[in-house]
Design an enzyme around this catalytic site. Sequence first.
Site, short mmCIF file in Angstrom:
data_model
loop_
_atom_site.label_atom_id
_atom_site.label_comp_id
_atom_site.label_asym_id
_atom_site.label_seq_id
_atom_site.Cartn_x
_atom_site.Cartn_y
_atom_site.Cartn_z
N HIS A 43 -3.69 -4.93 0.32
CA HIS A 43 -3.10 -5.51 1.54
C HIS A 43 -3.21 -7.03 1.49
CE1 HIS A 43 -2.57 -1.81 3.95
NE2 HIS A 43 -3.56 -1.35 3.20
N CYS A 102 0.84 -1.20 0.00
CA CYS A 102 0.00 0.00 0.00
C CYS A 102 0.87 1.25 0.00
CB CYS A 102 -0.99 -0.05 1.15
SG CYS A 102 -2.45 0.94 0.83
N GLU A 105 -1.84 -9.17 3.25
CA GLU A 105 -1.79 -9.80 4.58
C GLU A 105 -3.16 -10.22 5.08
OE1 GLU A 105 -1.10 -6.64 3.90
OE2 GLU A 105 -1.74 -5.24 5.48
N1 GLN Z 1 -1.75 6.74 2.93
C1 GLN Z 1 -1.89 5.99 1.71
C2 GLN Z 1 -3.25 6.17 1.08
O1 GLN Z 1 -4.17 6.55 1.74
C3 GLN Z 1 -1.60 4.51 1.94
C4 GLN Z 1 -2.62 3.85 2.81
C5 GLN Z 1 -2.16 2.54 3.34
O2 GLN Z 1 -0.98 2.24 3.34
N2 GLN Z 1 -3.08 1.74 3.84
O3 GLN Z 1 -3.41 5.91 -0.08
#
Ligand code: GLN
Length: 546
Positions: free
Chosen positions: A513, A379, A515
């Site tokens: 994600h 992410c 995970e």
């Molecule tokens: N801050 C980034 C976004 O909002 C990444 C978010 C995250 O890593 N879950 O896109």
Amino acid sequence: MQTNYIFVTGGVASSLGKGITTASLAAILEARNLKVTIMKLDPYINIDPGTISPMQHGEVFVTEDGAETDLDLGHYERFIRTKMSKYNNLTSGQIYSEVLRKERRGDYLGATVQVIPHITNAIKERIIKCAKGYDIILVEIGGTVGDIESLPFLEAIRQMAVDLSRRHTMYIHLTLVPYIAAAREFKTKPTQHSVKELLSIGIQPDVLICRSNQAVSINTRAKIASFCNILDKAVISLIDVNPIYNILFLLESQNLDKYICQYFKLQVPLANLSEWKKIVDTEAKPIDKVTIGMVGKYVELPDAYKSVIEALQHGGLKNRITVNIKFIDSREIERKGVELLKSLAGILVPGGFGSSGIEGTLISTKYARENKIPYLGICLGMQIALIEYARNVAGIKNADSTEFSPDCKYPLVVLTSSHILNEDKKQYHNETYLGGTMRLGSQQCKLIPNSLVRKIYNTDIIFERHRHRYEVNNFLLKPIEEAGMRIVGRSNNRLVEIIEISDHPWFIGCQFHPEFNSTPRYGHPLFTAFIKAAHEYQKNSQKSFT
Ligand code: GLN
């Protein structure tokens, strides 16, 4: 079959592992061919943990249907096959907002709206809705008995025994039984007090699970049973175990599942725990170990990365390799430099929000790229990998994300309205509302042929879960792709989901994600491949490793 309800409360102290214990018990019942689900009731007023700082609450676990939920739901999905949904995590905030909405609509026809019956009825309705279609639902009540804020939940579950019949409801209470070394004695008083507290609100527990740092003696258990009005065989001793999967065997060896099946009069086969046995055996006999550096800014509270930590361990299990995780504060890298990254077999940059610590993650990503160390960016980690590559390889010095630099000249990662995008949910990004407005939940991604990820996943289409507000800006990608970064996975509406670098042995960033889809039984292809690559790097490198 009529659904049976098991309510799990905690007493004496918090952090006794109620979530893991509940999930482990559910796994045993599932292994007895029962259809099982688990629900978590959280007493706080937030609608969901999505707006709570990771440093306060730990990770936000995202369900397939896009709910931001308590991290205990991650344990549930890792232990049982049933997928969690937005119905499996209920907060006081959700109940109050629902009741208040009904009140404004006039649904209560002039009645005075009260905690009992209106709030308690709403709680009961939600539990029954979640339980529909299951043989057993385990309902874990957050917090500790005696907390003021959990009283409506306890009152609701008390009433459920009357509404549904006592025969289909069971109360399990998890307590702490300290061993006082100087006196060479277990102390049962805190447990007695905790049960007394439960009794004062009309709940007689049927089972007591006693946490302690050594096995609670038979005599002590008999004493607890007699003082707390519980059968001897229903007082279970639960010591600290490693790995946590041993909890299943501890509970099963004391016949807790047998007692539950007899209580509910269920004719089901014995639990087949062979898959879990295999996990415990594999963990006990590793062929090697690797150290992975996790570079983020919430590292002081590892619970903030709970599912990532678990997924790395699963990746280790699949390779028979013990995974040590070195938590590195990205702001420390800014102060001390890459020295902290020496002797790592792999580097992982997990999700995160806001601009602090970004420089440290950029430095770490550059270090992994230049030194050909296996890298997994999740992410925020993927966004960072792209920005780093744009700046240092493609030569676009002012490439940035508008999250950290709103007026940047080369906005490579931006807040778009095109992703908005939880089309099925019709949720729209709105500057004034932070809760539930990100790109959330499971979405489809198409992998391109001849990529490392296509080989790793061994399929063309994957589904992974999202939780982010920003996206890669497709209009500014060309020079970065020309410099050698590959876009190897895209969503249905062409958003960048996965990146790779071709002249690096293992460098992957994903916008989702992974995970959240990893379990001890099946692992996750990306994490399994990452640990394998880290191990290979370690074997082939002349460096010394920790
Ligand atoms: N801050 C980034 C976004 O909002 C990444 C978010 C995250 O890593 N879950 O896109």
